[in-house]
Design an enzyme around this catalytic site. Structure first.
Site, short mmCIF file in Angstrom:
data_model
loop_
_atom_site.label_atom_id
_atom_site.label_comp_id
_atom_site.label_asym_id
_atom_site.label_seq_id
_atom_site.Cartn_x
_atom_site.Cartn_y
_atom_site.Cartn_z
N ASP A 1 0.83 -1.04 -0.06
CA ASP A 1 0.05 -0.03 0.12
C ASP A 1 0.85 1.47 0.01
O ASP A 1 0.24 2.28 -0.45
CB ASP A 1 -0.87 0.16 1.34
CG ASP A 1 -2.27 -1.12 0.93
OD1 ASP A 1 -2.48 -1.26 -0.01
OD2 ASP A 1 -2.57 -1.56 2.09
N TYR B 1 -9.66 0.14 3.10
CA TYR B 1 -9.40 0.04 4.66
C TYR B 1 -8.81 1.39 5.08
O TYR B 1 -8.31 2.04 4.22
CB TYR B 1 -8.22 -0.83 4.73
CG TYR B 1 -8.37 -2.45 5.58
CD1 TYR B 1 -8.78 -2.30 6.95
CD2 TYR B 1 -8.45 -3.48 4.59
CE1 TYR B 1 -8.96 -3.47 7.49
CE2 TYR B 1 -8.72 -5.00 5.41
CZ TYR B 1 -9.06 -4.67 6.71
OH TYR B 1 -9.42 -5.96 7.23
#
Ligand SMILES: [Co+2]
Ligand SMILES: [Co+2]
Lengths: 766, 766
Positions: free
Chosen positions: B368, B452
């Protein structure tokens, strides 16, 4: 066991005003003591009685259910099952009972007494209590915990003992006011030592005395420095090389030897920790005040010992041994009603074994709950110092050694805390965000065990509730158990209530290190040199939480079981061509011997306490999971002698079916305990079934403490704990219905920049 | 490497007003972009430039030292060593530089540009920036991170693609406004798959395209339900069975197949999480307000990006990739002066591997930070919602894809928090207690990565200082190193300053689970059924903290080393007759291959970063220890393909000597990365010496997430982290000089009981 029959229920005349689980009041303690004393056979017996513990004898669970259903708000008749022709409601509750541990100072006998307490209402002068003797029995070959008064007497006796004064003089100390004699927790190993052929003759004598059942203490000696400090830290000068054995029954020194002249360590200039100049320092002045303001009061309600907060409810209890007890933890889940989670939560024992094989450190492995008492040593707390925000305090009452009532005011603290963000999601397409703050309710107490402080905290996390107009018409298809008989089923489809809540147990460790003296030039492999001539041995702190669970169990139901979950790596093969696969595997812990388990972070190991008959909307059994925090196991060798009576330290988890006399993992009287066939490790040898029962979890958790210079003179708080988290107990997330907070737009930041509604959103960019 | 010489120091005309470590300002970003664009060879090249990242090129450490010594308050000339004839002070700092990652949309080439930024002061109209091209180079065979604008374009292209509309129609969806196409983080495995003989021909084509260096995306598809909810949760309906491959350079669908008709899961009535009626629910109304009031303001001071708080000081930085960066962490230790702890702390990567071997889940293992960017996806925070108390916010500036400047206002939050009791001791003889409250300073940001949310927090704990009139005259005897040449030695004996401070790194995980669809009646071994037709695969979240340490190192000094500590059980024998003994054993990690280590809670394993030349008062080397929190290792098989590029997940700790181009453990461009010989696991193969160097710690920590029903629709915050604690860095405890708080005697508890000064003291009882 001495519990008599419950026929009292028929003979009571008036309802009581104390809930069956309320701790004994000061008046009840007085009456209980007076009743026992009056029952003494002779004046000598009555004079010799010393009161080690006077505590509520908790009634059977059905009495609690009866009280909660019909006698105490918020009256919950749904608690009790309906019977043919409607519920049978007794007109009275059975009377409360006190259980007393009495030490006879003349006969050196320990006995357990049961007294019935009735509340008598006289029209002219309010109520008072009346006690009735029920039973008593002598418990042979045990020594109950020492009392603080005995500690003080022992100190005085040792200080008056001429050879001791001589020994101190050889070490340069003539002023006995500087000397501290700490008899805590250092004798418990002795008997076990008798098996060891390397012991000296002197120690064999000690063993023999103990075998005769004598009440003995072998104190640790410290010596303060002369100073004006109001709290001069005497633990900074351990006095070593002196062997003293005190007969605590007769309060005489029975053995004394100045074995080795170990010089006192030099006075450490950094030993004190009082404020400002009293410690020879200057306090910082640049900490600006931070206040927590709850202008509309707290979100909790308290009625006696009953607490309600955000759909949680529970009762606060307190015992001299465990300190805080949390009873009857339940969740009010809308139309599903009151859903229990646990009957009783408390810390029942703690042990602090030291890693140094030298005298006196090898003897340090105190059972601080069973040999001393966590509750008895609790602090009176102060707002603004110990606790911030809107505080509700509870007092605690005890008996002292001679039978008087002692009260610790503001002993248990109940308050709310903001706990950061609860959840958040920001949509990257729109920049819209939803965020909620977490609120938790904290119940705690702090106690001193000689040099160390321990704070015990239970945190309850925001209860929340989401009403949904639900359309789960295909739920039944997904429910593999839908053909079973499922009770507590769902509320009407268009008005469901879902809730959540995590319970966190946290122990805070602080206070003063237990030090040893070093000879000039000496260093020790078994600890850290902290200051010139001072050494802090490596040690461990273990805590045992006992959790009598009741996940979705109504009174009388014993429908819980425990599953262990481990994550497993999938085999390579056709269904796992990328080798990425893993999965959670559950194993039911079917019996006690199978349920002695240790933590394993690598498999994400945890344990789920399941109701065997209730399911959530996906058809899985409802449950709460125990999620370990950091943990360890004893580092002593597996043959270490203290592990015989502390065998319960050998595993992190134990599970037993509830038995009312299985309360303390080291047995009721671990002090000077010669009985190794006692306590948790013995009980589980019955290998009782756990497939569907009233489950008691024993979670043993510890921390290995390698002292740092920065832990001296007072150790900054270290924290250790674990969580109970709902796991399929609810149908959806925690906290969807927690309302958003209003942004404090009126308080500008120091740049005075105003906030804009949507930023960094893709839509705003395009 | 493209760094040019530092001769610029001689040619600069004016001092700069930005500190060398300040993040680029909006103006600097604009100038950097304009300078690069102007340097484009042709109009076509200039038009095709896309700006993936524009970031400060951090200067060498000596430039930072120079700036801190002579150019920026609180001017610390002691930082730089004296040379003969006094220090040589340059009149100017070298100009700041920007580093740009540019993607050429026509040629599909990635290049790195360096631009020098000078501040020009014109008398009439204030200052402005001027950019100067320094260097550029093409990086072959890489694909830089995707931009949010590309995500949006990709979504539009897919939604316009007739076969896709046809496939959605077969699933009952005609309204393309409901469809979400998320191209994040799902392509990175592809190349590695080519080694697998079981792959289909279609995937082989993908591999070939990637080998040709194409910029590709294989999105995940979701479909919202029609509703009035302002933040309808589209992740509640994953669309499966559709294979789409998009050429992101040319923005065309190059492969499409409707492989399997998986019906959309039913609309879950519990999918939404907005407030009150907009989600079809009612919010609770019984949460009373709780405010944090700092009436005298905060205890910190901020000057630009420089923060001072309770003797701590550091600089705040920010990059699009890492988000928050903490530079130059140091402690002002009285007469010992500024004692550095770390050069630079940040989170440099995170990886989220899933455990389901089925498509599309096996592909989910996004990097990420490196593939998307933690900083680029940061939120604009709101007081009262994201943060309580007195807040100082910092903005962050980025370039967007086409070169415009974007600003996230209130992106980094700085505030103080009360953190419970800091330490306490109550004397059991007198009942006197000393208690102090803990204050911490928290710096944080929160970002969204698709579904998320991650919050990254650095907590600094109360700095404290104790002045002592010291009498340690026998210190030299105890100091085994006193014959060595010890620098930074003690202050005059009667005015010592001792301090302490812990640094805690914490990641908060929240947001929306990544779900898969289930066929009617299907259950999956690899996850949890969350709702009818919805399944949440088990997964792990791993984070990599990079910590360039500087424990007691002045600029230019490389005097750190790392020791591993394990507690060992002592052998039974004559010196361990009670079998209780254990001790802490240290092992120096001498080289990189020896320093690949995993956590072990059973041995209390931790790592101490030591200065090799400074000692504390007991003669031990000063140090900070890294104390792990709960942790795990990857559960994928050791041959899992994603572990080739994520080899850094294979150990919890890595240690390297500092090298300025070793920043990202998966390499600079992990996206679609075909190069396995890159990143941390490759660098350490040099097995460089760590016995005395500029130490960089890489701590890899993770959590295994077995989803619960209670994690849906928004997951309550889970926390994971670790600590840096002083270990013999100071001579005594933390916080002895924190002043006591005043007890809030004016605020009565609900019983109105006043407190008494001394309770439960033995003296009071006797
Ligand atoms: Co300790
Ligand atoms: Co997760």
């Amino acid at each position: 066991n001495t519990t008599s029959s419950t026929k009292g229920i028929l003979t009571m005349v008036r309802a009581q005003t104390s809930h069956p689980l309320d701790p004994l009041s000061a008046a009840e303690i007085s009456v209980a003591v007076a009743t026992v004393r009056a029952a003494g056979a002779t004046p000598e017996v009555r004079d010799s009685m010393r009161f080690v513990e006077v505590v509520l004898m908790e009634p059977d669970k059905h009495v609690v259910a009866l009280a909660d259903a019909y006698f105490f708000p918020p009256f919950q008749p749904s608690l009790l099952p309906r019977t043919k022709g409607g519920p049978v409601i007794p007109t009275k509750l059975p009377p409360r009972r006190a259980r007393l541990v009495v030490y006879n100072k003349s006969s050196n006998e320990t006995s357990i007494w049961i007294v019935e307490l009735s509340e008598v209402h006289a029209a002219t002068r309010g109520g008072h209590h009346r006690g009735k003797f029920i039973s008593s029995k002598v418990v042979p070959n045990v020594q109950p915990p020492m009392d603080a008064e005995e500690y003080a007497e022992c100190e005085a006796v040792v200080k008056d003992f001429p050879p001791f004064r001589e020994a101190m003089k050889r070490r340069g100390i003539e002023d006995m006011d500087l000397v501290m004699v700490d008899p805590c927790g250092c004798l418990t190993l002795f008997l076990l030592l008798c098996a060891n052929p390397l012991l000296t003759g002197v120690q064999d004598i000690t063993v023999k005395l103990m075998l005769q059942g004598r009440r003995l203490a072998k104190p640790l000696i410290f010596c303060r420095t002369e100073s004006d400090c109001p709290m001069e830290n005497g633990y900074a000068r351990p006095v070593e090389g002196i062997h003293v054995l005190v007969d605590m029954q007769n309060m005489v020194v029975i053995e004394f030897e100045d074995r080795k002249l170990v010089h006192l360590p030099p006075a450490d200039p950094l030993r004190n920790y009082t404020a400002g100049e009293t410690r020879g320092g200057v306090d910082r002045s640049d900490v600006k005040p931070l206040q927590i303001i709850q202008s509309e009061g707290p979100s909790f309600r308290v009625n006696g010992h009953f607490v309600e907060w955000q759909k949680w409810n529970f009762r606060i209890g307190f015992t001299p041994r465990e300190g805080l007890v949390i009873h009857s933890v339940a969740y009010v889940d809308g139309s599903r009603g009151r859903r229990p989670v646990a009957h009783r939560l408390s810390f029942v024992e703690m042990v602090v074994p030291y890693g140094d094989p030298n005298d006196p450190h090898y003897r340090k492995n105190a059972f601080d709950a069973g040999e001393d008492g966590l509750g008895k040593n609790a602090h009176s707390l102060k707002k603004g110092c110990d606790c911030l925000g809107y505080i509700k305090y509870f007092d605690a009452h005890f008996t002292n050694f001679t039978g008087g009532v002692e009260t610790i005011e503001n002993c248990v603290c109940l308050h709310e805390e903001d706990h950061g963000i609860l959840w958040k999601h920001q949509d990257w397409r729109t920049g819209l965000a939803e965020v909620r703050r977490s609120r938790r309710l904290t119940v705690s107490f702090i106690c001193t065990v000689a040099n160390y402080e321990y704070g015990f905290f239970w945190h309850f996390y925001q209860a929340s509730e989401c009403t949904k107009s639900a359309e789960c018409s295909n739920e039944a298809q997904l429910n593999p158990m839908s053909s079973l008989s499922i009770r507590n089923n769902f509320a009407p489809l268009n008005s469901r209530l879902f809730q959540d809540g995590k319970i966190e147990a946290e122990v805070k460790l602080t206070g003063i290190l237990s030090l040893g003296a070093l000879q000039p030039g000496e260093v020790r492999k078994y600890g850290t040199t902290i200051a010139p001539g001072l050494y802090a041995p490596v040690h461990q702190h273990f805590f045992v939480a006992r959790m009598d669970m009741a996940v979705d169990c109504k009174p009388g139901e014993a429908f819980n079981q425990v599953a262990e979950v481990n994550v497993k790596v999938e085999e390579p093969g056709k269904n796992n061509v990328h080798n990425n696969a893993f999965y959670a595997e559950e194993e039911l812990l079917r019996s006690e011997l199978q349920a002695m388990r240790d933590c394993n972070p690598l498999t994400a190991r945890h344990w789920i306490i399941r109701n065997t008959r209730n399911v959530n909307r996906t058809g899985q059994l409802t449950g709460y999971k125990l999620v370990p925090g950091s943990n360890c196991l004893p580092l002593a060798g597996s043959e270490a002698k203290f592990l015989r009576r502390a065998a319960f330290l050998k595993h992190n988890l134990w599970v037993t079916p509830y038995a009312h006399d299985e309360m303390y993992p080291g047995g009721e009287f671990p002090n000077q305990n010669p009985r190794v066939g006692e306590g948790l490790a013995t009980w589980v040898k019955q290998n009782r079934s756990l497939e569907e029962s009233d489950i008691v979890l024993w979670y043993v958790f510890g921390v290995t403490h390698i002292p740092r210079l920065e832990d001296w003179p007072v150790m900054p708080v270290d924290r250790i704990g674990f969580m109970l988290m709902p796991h399929g107990f609810f149908n959806c997330s925690p906290a969807v219905d927690v309302p958003p907070s209003s942004s404090d737009l009126d308080i500008k930041d120091s740049n005075g920049i105003a906030e804009k509604p949507i930023q960094n959103a893709l839509l705003a960019k395009l």
